[in-house]
Write a protein that holds these residues in place. Structure first.
Motif, PDB file in Angstrom:
ATOM      1  N   GLU A   5       6.585  57.031  56.341  1.00  0.00           N
ATOM      2  CA  GLU A   5       5.468  57.739  55.689  1.00  0.00           C
ATOM      3  C   GLU A   5       4.892  58.913  55.979  1.00  0.00           C
ATOM      4  N   GLU A   6       4.497  59.802  55.114  1.00  0.00           N
ATOM      5  CA  GLU A   6       3.934  61.086  55.422  1.00  0.00           C
ATOM      6  C   GLU A   6       2.557  60.922  56.305  1.00  0.00           C
ATOM      7  N   ASN A   7       1.743  59.961  55.927  1.00  0.00           N
ATOM      8  CA  ASN A   7       0.471  59.751  56.643  1.00  0.00           C
ATOM      9  C   ASN A   7       0.526  58.355  56.968  1.00  0.00           C
ATOM     10  N   PRO A   8       1.042  57.942  58.320  1.00  0.00           N
ATOM     11  CA  PRO A   8       1.142  56.634  58.476  1.00  0.00           C
ATOM     12  C   PRO A   8      -0.294  55.641  58.641  1.00  0.00           C
ATOM     13  N   SER A   9      -1.259  56.597  58.719  1.00  0.00           N
ATOM     14  CA  SER A   9      -2.360  55.711  58.740  1.00  0.00           C
ATOM     15  C   SER A   9      -3.278  55.280  57.601  1.00  0.00           C
ATOM     16  N   GLU A  10      -2.531  56.157  56.337  1.00  0.00           N
ATOM     17  CA  GLU A  10      -2.769  55.753  55.009  1.00  0.00           C
ATOM     18  C   GLU A  10      -1.365  55.442  54.147  1.00  0.00           C
ATOM     19  N   PRO A  11      -1.000  54.710  54.410  1.00  0.00           N
ATOM     20  CA  PRO A  11       0.509  54.073  53.839  1.00  0.00           C
ATOM     21  C   PRO A  11       0.690  54.480  52.221  1.00  0.00           C
ATOM     22  N   GLU A  12       1.526  54.938  51.756  1.00  0.00           N
ATOM     23  CA  GLU A  12       1.637  54.729  50.405  1.00  0.00           C
ATOM     24  C   GLU A  12       2.916  54.294  49.867  1.00  0.00           C
ATOM     25  N   LEU A  13       3.805  53.794  50.851  1.00  0.00           N
ATOM     26  CA  LEU A  13       5.080  53.211  50.530  1.00  0.00           C
ATOM     27  C   LEU A  13       5.332  51.768  51.088  1.00  0.00           C
ATOM     28  N   ILE A  14       4.815  51.357  52.378  1.00  0.00           N
ATOM     29  CA  ILE A  14       4.745  50.348  52.807  1.00  0.00           C
ATOM     30  C   ILE A  14       3.384  49.836  53.061  1.00  0.00           C
ATOM     31  N   VAL A  15       2.705  48.790  52.052  1.00  0.00           N
ATOM     32  CA  VAL A  15       1.220  48.645  51.908  1.00  0.00           C
ATOM     33  C   VAL A  15       1.065  47.270  52.440  1.00  0.00           C
ATOM     34  N   THR A  16       0.086  46.910  53.052  1.00  0.00           N
ATOM     35  CA  THR A  16      -0.381  45.761  53.648  1.00  0.00           C
ATOM     36  C   THR A  16      -1.100  44.795  52.576  1.00  0.00           C
ATOM     37  N   GLU A  17      -0.798  43.637  52.447  1.00  0.00           N
ATOM     38  CA  GLU A  17      -1.355  42.549  51.578  1.00  0.00           C
ATOM     39  C   GLU A  17      -2.014  41.624  52.751  1.00  0.00           C
ATOM     40  N   PRO A  18      -3.381  42.141  52.800  1.00  0.00           N
ATOM     41  CA  PRO A  18      -4.109  41.432  54.129  1.00  0.00           C
ATOM     42  C   PRO A  18      -3.920  39.873  54.022  1.00  0.00           C
ATOM     43  N   GLY A  19      -3.601  39.384  55.291  1.00  0.00           N
ATOM     44  CA  GLY A  19      -3.577  38.006  55.651  1.00  0.00           C
ATOM     45  C   GLY A  19      -2.241  37.359  54.884  1.00  0.00           C
ATOM     46  N   VAL A  20      -1.676  38.067  54.020  1.00  0.00           N
ATOM     47  CA  VAL A  20      -0.345  37.620  53.291  1.00  0.00           C
ATOM     48  C   VAL A  20       0.891  38.188  53.626  1.00  0.00           C
ATOM     49  N   GLY A  21       1.010  39.520  53.687  1.00  0.00           N
ATOM     50  CA  GLY A  21       2.371  40.188  54.067  1.00  0.00           C
ATOM     51  C   GLY A  21       2.365  41.472  53.910  1.00  0.00           C
ATOM     52  N   TYR A  22       3.590  42.072  53.462  1.00  0.00           N
ATOM     53  CA  TYR A  22       3.666  43.454  53.065  1.00  0.00           C
ATOM     54  C   TYR A  22       4.373  43.782  51.650  1.00  0.00           C
ATOM     55  N   ARG A  23       4.344  44.918  50.954  1.00  0.00           N
ATOM     56  CA  ARG A  23       4.737  45.095  49.820  1.00  0.00           C
ATOM     57  C   ARG A  23       5.348  46.726  49.756  1.00  0.00           C
ATOM     58  N   LEU A  24       6.771  46.721  49.514  1.00  0.00           N
ATOM     59  CA  LEU A  24       7.270  48.274  49.561  1.00  0.00           C
ATOM     60  C   LEU A  24       6.990  48.505  47.870  1.00  0.00           C
ATOM     61  N   LEU A  25       6.298  49.586  47.745  1.00  0.00           N
ATOM     62  CA  LEU A  25       5.809  50.160  46.351  1.00  0.00           C
ATOM     63  C   LEU A  25       7.115  50.569  45.548  1.00  0.00           C
ATOM     64  N   VAL A  26       7.163  50.406  44.412  1.00  0.00           N
ATOM     65  CA  VAL A  26       8.372  50.786  43.554  1.00  0.00           C
ATOM     66  C   VAL A  26       8.055  52.074  43.031  1.00  0.00           C
TER      67      VAL A  26
END
Length: 230
Positions: free
Chosen positions: A205-226
């Motif tokens: 990530e360019e800015n790990p504190s504001e991810p744009e590639l690997i995003v958190t789905e709170p309480g569920v998991g993670y999503r790699l954005l297409v």
């Protein structure tokens, strides 16, 4: 413009009355099923491009429908349900759903999720040798990762987690599935997963504190954005 064929599975007449014409107006062909058996039969007979599935069906739970469909089909499945509990979302995703939209929802958001799910299924088949999305490229055979054309060195566990996300790019990957990918079980401490996701973000990530590639789905998991390749 024809968008594809949607199998809408819901037993709520008011929702069908609103959603079916909206989908048709957007260019989709729509088949409606009002119970689980109809959903399973519809997938077999109609071969839809995407399934919109309510979990609260009169003859069986929607999670059981997902399980049966996944025995023979990888059609994108988006759950649309009034069950807002995280446990229900997680269970549906673990059974093989691609995404989850809570009722009530905005039609525009639902159609955007549909487009992502269908695009992912067409562009990234499960056995694809290479993943390309935005700045990220992964050669699965060589286990090589590039970001903006530059090689990125990942630890074995970081690679296994990224591999699981990329194989399911655009959809939510639950904590359970990621723990299985990274540690071979679902009993490992969830904090380990958070730590390794943080490490991946530091590298990708360019800015790990504001991810744009690997995003958190709170309480569920993670999503790699297409995204389209740059």
């Amino acid at each position: 413009m024809m968008q594809g064929h949607v199998l809408l599975v819901d037993d709520e007449p008011a929702l069908i009355t609103v959603l079916q014409p909206a989908l048709k107006a957007a260019g989709y062909t729509v088949t409606v099923a009002t119970d689980g058996n109809g959903a399973i039969s519809g997938v077999i007979a109609k071969d839809p491009d995407v399934v919109l599935l309510d979990l609260g069906l009169p003859d069986m739970d929607g999670k059981d429908v997902i399980r049966v469909i996944r025995e023979s089909s990888q059609v994108p499945i988006i759950v649309i349900s009034a069950r807002h509990q995280e446990a229900e979302k997680i269970a549906a995703l673990d059974e093989g759903a691609d995404d989850y939209v809570n009722k009530p929802f905005e039609i525009g958001e639902l159609m955007a999720r549909m487009r992502v799910a269908v695009r992912r299924s067409l562009a990234q088949p499960a056995n694809a040798a290479v993943f390309e999305g935005g700045p990220l490229r992964i050669d699965f055979a060589k286990r090589e990762v590039e970001l903006m054309g530059e090689p990125i060195k990942l630890s074995p566990k970081e690679y296994m987690l990224l591999h699981a996300l990329a194989r399911n790019a655009g959809q939510v990957v639950t904590h359970k599935r990621l723990l299985t990918a990274g540690w071979g079980n679902t009993t490992s401490d969830l904090q380990y997963l958070r730590v390794y996701m943080g490490l991946l973000r530091q590298k990708l990530e360019e800015n790990p504190s504001e991810p744009e590639l690997i995003v958190t789905e709170p309480g569920v998991g993670y999503r790699l954005l297409v995204r389209d390749p740059v």
